[in-house]
Design a protein around this motif. Structure first.
Motif, PDB file in Angstrom:
ATOM      1  N   PRO A  47      53.081  23.639  54.500  1.00  0.00           N
ATOM      2  CA  PRO A  47      52.631  24.738  55.366  1.00  0.00           C
ATOM      3  C   PRO A  47      51.702  25.712  54.638  1.00  0.00           C
ATOM      4  N   VAL A  48      51.881  25.877  53.337  1.00  0.00           N
ATOM      5  CA  VAL A  48      51.000  26.782  52.580  1.00  0.00           C
ATOM      6  C   VAL A  48      49.593  26.207  52.509  1.00  0.00           C
ATOM      7  N   VAL A  49      49.486  24.925  52.201  1.00  0.00           N
ATOM      8  CA  VAL A  49      48.169  24.275  52.140  1.00  0.00           C
ATOM      9  C   VAL A  49      47.505  24.272  53.508  1.00  0.00           C
ATOM     10  N   VAL A  50      48.285  23.978  54.548  1.00  0.00           N
ATOM     11  CA  VAL A  50      47.740  23.993  55.908  1.00  0.00           C
ATOM     12  C   VAL A  50      47.216  25.378  56.255  1.00  0.00           C
ATOM     13  N   ALA A  51      47.953  26.418  55.878  1.00  0.00           N
ATOM     14  CA  ALA A  51      47.512  27.788  56.161  1.00  0.00           C
ATOM     15  C   ALA A  51      46.186  28.092  55.469  1.00  0.00           C
ATOM     16  N   LEU A  52      46.045  27.677  54.209  1.00  0.00           N
ATOM     17  CA  LEU A  52      44.802  27.925  53.470  1.00  0.00           C
ATOM     18  C   LEU A  52      43.636  27.159  54.078  1.00  0.00           C
ATOM     19  N   LEU A  53      43.874  25.912  54.466  1.00  0.00           N
ATOM     20  CA  LEU A  53      42.817  25.110  55.086  1.00  0.00           C
ATOM     21  C   LEU A  53      42.408  25.687  56.437  1.00  0.00           C
ATOM     22  N   LEU A  54      43.389  26.137  57.207  1.00  0.00           N
ATOM     23  CA  LEU A  54      43.068  26.746  58.495  1.00  0.00           C
ATOM     24  C   LEU A  54      42.285  28.042  58.304  1.00  0.00           C
ATOM     25  N   PHE A  55      42.626  28.790  57.289  1.00  0.00           N
ATOM     26  CA  PHE A  55      41.875  30.010  56.981  1.00  0.00           C
ATOM     27  C   PHE A  55      40.403  29.676  56.724  1.00  0.00           C
ATOM     28  N   ALA A  56      40.158  28.612  55.943  1.00  0.00           N
ATOM     29  CA  ALA A  56      38.781  28.189  55.668  1.00  0.00           C
ATOM     30  C   ALA A  56      38.088  27.715  56.946  1.00  0.00           C
ATOM     31  N   GLY A  57      38.814  26.978  57.787  1.00  0.00           N
ATOM     32  CA  GLY A  57      38.233  26.528  59.043  1.00  0.00           C
ATOM     33  C   GLY A  57      37.881  27.682  59.961  1.00  0.00           C
ATOM     34  N   GLY A  58      38.737  28.703  59.978  1.00  0.00           N
ATOM     35  CA  GLY A  58      38.439  29.883  60.784  1.00  0.00           C
ATOM     36  C   GLY A  58      37.192  30.602  60.299  1.00  0.00           C
ATOM     37  N   ALA A  59      36.981  30.613  58.980  1.00  0.00           N
ATOM     38  CA  ALA A  59      35.744  31.194  58.442  1.00  0.00           C
ATOM     39  C   ALA A  59      34.530  30.435  58.956  1.00  0.00           C
ATOM     40  N   GLY A  60      34.649  29.109  59.066  1.00  0.00           N
ATOM     41  CA  GLY A  60      33.566  28.313  59.640  1.00  0.00           C
ATOM     42  C   GLY A  60      33.321  28.645  61.097  1.00  0.00           C
ATOM     43  N   PHE A  61      34.405  28.861  61.849  1.00  0.00           N
ATOM     44  CA  PHE A  61      34.274  29.285  63.252  1.00  0.00           C
ATOM     45  C   PHE A  61      33.410  30.542  63.348  1.00  0.00           C
ATOM     46  N   ALA A  62      33.697  31.506  62.453  1.00  0.00           N
ATOM     47  CA  ALA A  62      33.002  32.791  62.501  1.00  0.00           C
ATOM     48  C   ALA A  62      31.509  32.627  62.250  1.00  0.00           C
ATOM     49  N   VAL A  63      31.158  31.779  61.295  1.00  0.00           N
ATOM     50  CA  VAL A  63      29.747  31.610  60.939  1.00  0.00           C
ATOM     51  C   VAL A  63      28.949  31.068  62.117  1.00  0.00           C
ATOM     52  N   VAL A  64      29.449  29.998  62.756  1.00  0.00           N
ATOM     53  CA  VAL A  64      28.679  29.394  63.842  1.00  0.00           C
ATOM     54  C   VAL A  64      28.658  30.310  65.072  1.00  0.00           C
ATOM     55  N   TYR A  65      29.751  31.034  65.294  1.00  0.00           N
ATOM     56  CA  TYR A  65      29.804  31.953  66.434  1.00  0.00           C
ATOM     57  C   TYR A  65      28.793  33.082  66.258  1.00  0.00           C
ATOM     58  N   ALA A  66      28.761  33.660  65.059  1.00  0.00           N
ATOM     59  CA  ALA A  66      27.852  34.780  64.812  1.00  0.00           C
ATOM     60  C   ALA A  66      26.406  34.360  64.991  1.00  0.00           C
ATOM     61  N   GLN A  67      26.042  33.184  64.498  1.00  0.00           N
ATOM     62  CA  GLN A  67      24.671  32.703  64.647  1.00  0.00           C
ATOM     63  C   GLN A  67      24.322  32.488  66.118  1.00  0.00           C
ATOM     64  N   SER A  68      25.238  31.888  66.856  1.00  0.00           N
ATOM     65  CA  SER A  68      24.974  31.614  68.266  1.00  0.00           C
ATOM     66  C   SER A  68      24.779  32.903  69.057  1.00  0.00           C
ATOM     67  N   LEU A  69      25.677  33.872  68.880  1.00  0.00           N
ATOM     68  CA  LEU A  69      25.602  35.096  69.673  1.00  0.00           C
ATOM     69  C   LEU A  69      24.385  35.934  69.282  1.00  0.00           C
ATOM     70  N   TYR A  70      24.087  36.018  67.984  1.00  0.00           N
ATOM     71  CA  TYR A  70      22.924  36.803  67.575  1.00  0.00           C
ATOM     72  C   TYR A  70      21.642  36.232  68.177  1.00  0.00           C
ATOM     73  N   HIS A  71      21.448  34.940  68.076  1.00  0.00           N
ATOM     74  CA  HIS A  71      20.198  34.337  68.557  1.00  0.00           C
ATOM     75  C   HIS A  71      20.189  34.182  70.079  1.00  0.00           C
ATOM     76  N   ALA A  72      21.327  34.386  70.715  1.00  0.00           N
ATOM     77  CA  ALA A  72      21.347  34.460  72.176  1.00  0.00           C
ATOM     78  C   ALA A  72      20.754  35.781  72.660  1.00  0.00           C
ATOM     79  N   GLN A  73      20.902  36.843  71.858  1.00  0.00           N
ATOM     80  CA  GLN A  73      20.532  38.178  72.318  1.00  0.00           C
ATOM     81  C   GLN A  73      19.298  38.769  71.646  1.00  0.00           C
ATOM     82  N   ALA A  74      19.009  38.370  70.424  1.00  0.00           N
ATOM     83  CA  ALA A  74      17.947  39.042  69.662  1.00  0.00           C
ATOM     84  C   ALA A  74      16.594  38.945  70.358  1.00  0.00           C
ATOM     85  N   GLY A  75      16.061  40.098  70.712  1.00  0.00           N
ATOM     86  CA  GLY A  75      14.741  40.157  71.321  1.00  0.00           C
ATOM     87  C   GLY A  75      14.672  39.590  72.721  1.00  0.00           C
ATOM     88  N   ARG A  76      15.785  39.460  73.398  1.00  0.00           N
ATOM     89  CA  ARG A  76      15.820  38.842  74.725  1.00  0.00           C
ATOM     90  C   ARG A  76      16.126  39.883  75.800  1.00  0.00           C
TER      91      ARG A  76
END
Length: 378
Positions: A290-319
């Protein structure tokens, strides 16, 4: 702006806490019992209601009072949880939870447009702050769910509490009068369509994978692997801590992006996000700690944030069409939410293997990495 951010935090906390209780509600063996495939279908239909509202109903409110629509949507979402808690038949559960997601499809694009059009700060900073607040609410939702289930033991009580909390954003959304005399912010630098498309691929897969974890893990593979480790009494509490690790990683990465102002135009960031998503899914499939799974999920959640931020920013910037493009962003991630659980749940039922659901997340993660890499190189 602060009230808009609090609105996002409270609504996500209430919404995801409510949905985190659903697997526990429908696995109790009463009249609302759903197997893995039916549970996946429930989330899929509710996500379809959201995606339909985000994609096709947006013109109904795009040129109207965004504050009024956001407030009405809050009330509808709150009502859906209370009615779902009172459901006595499975069809009622389907109807009310789908209705709640439809209301949410009105809430988020309008709230995002209010953030995008706000007069304070540049778009990059506003979106960074917004992402920090809503993701913190989503992460806290699983802690709240764990606490409610541990305290009351009845998922219905948790649903009612979430319904009550979901009414609070009605009072948090700032009134139109408060912003009436403020000039709108300049449109700023126009975003990249290429990065917007790569971000959309990323958020589709991220929410596809996240929905499988939320829906299939607590009363599926998680119970099979960790029931003895966590114990019967503490299982609901500790399994939600693993989901908290996933969305805690997402929230932490949003805070990192908030401190680093140059991320929006870094194409390689989307690839890094996809690598984190893919690697986390491969690792969690083979790990029994469970400790390893928690750490891996934490890393996966960081990946979620990166792709989400890029999508939302470029959806709105200058539009100028921020509501419509925010709707595309929201609709795409909810298509992922719609497809993930029925595919994974159906495979679990067909193969009688709880691991089948997470083989799907591995395939999705690797596919995300390939797709994003192709789009970035074009």
């Amino acid at each position: 702006m602060r009230r808009l951010y609090w609105t996002a935090l409270v609504m996500d906390a209430a919404f995801f806490c409510g949905w985190a209780t659903v697997p526990f509600l429908v696995k109790r063996g009463d009249a609302l019992h759903l197997d893995d495939a039916a549970l996946g279908l429930l989330l899929a239909l509710s996500a379809l209601a959201y995606a339909g509202g985000a994609f096709w109903l947006a013109p109904l409110w795009a040129n109207r009072n965004q504050i009024v629509f956001a407030r009405l949507a809050c009330l509808g979402t709150a009502l859906s949880f209370v009615l779902a808690a009172m459901a006595t038949a499975r069809w009622q559960l389907f109807v009310w939870l789908c209705f709640g997601r439809l209301c949410l499809s009105v809430f988020w694009p309008n709230l995002m447009a209010l953030v995008g059009e706000a007069p304070r700060g540049d778009l990059e900073r506003r979106i960074s702050d917004f992402n920090c607040w809503w993701s913190s609410g989503k992460a806290l939702a699983f802690l709240a769910c764990a606490a409610l289930l541990d305290r009351f033991g009845d998922p219905r009580v948790a649903l009612v509490v979430c319904g009550v909390v979901a009414t609070l954003p009605v009072f948090l959304v700032p009134s139109q009068c408060a912003a009436a005399d403020v000039e709108p912010a300049p449109m700023g630098v126009r975003g990249s369509q290429r990065l917007f498309l790569a971000g959309l691929v990323g958020v589709f897969v991220a929410w596809f994978v996240g929905a499988i974890w939320e829906n299939q893990f607590p009363k599926g593979l998680g119970e099979a692997r960790f029931a003895e480790v966590f114990g019967k009494e503490g299982y609901a509490f500790w399994i939600n801590q693993l989901l908290f690790a996933l969305y805690g990683g997402q929230a932490v990465m949003f805070f990192v992006l908030r401190a680093w102002r140059g991320w929006p135009m870094r194409a390689w960031m989307v690839v890094v996000g996809a690598v984190l998503i893919a690697a986390s899914q491969v690792g969690t499939l083979v790990s029994h700690s469970p400790v390893v799974v928690a750490l891996l999920l934490f890393a996966g959640g960081a990946g979620f944030a990166v792709v989400y931020a890029q999508s939302l920013y470029h959806a709105q910037a200058g539009r100028a069409d921020k509501v419509r493009r925010s709707g595309i962003h929201e609709g795409t991630l909810n298509l992922g939410t719609m497809l993930g659980p029925p595919v994974a749940g159906g495979l679990v039922v067909a193969t009688s293997s709880l691991e089948a659901a997470f083989v799907v997340t591995v395939i999705a993660g690797v596919g995300c990495l390939v797709g994003v890499s192709v789009l970035i190189r074009r």
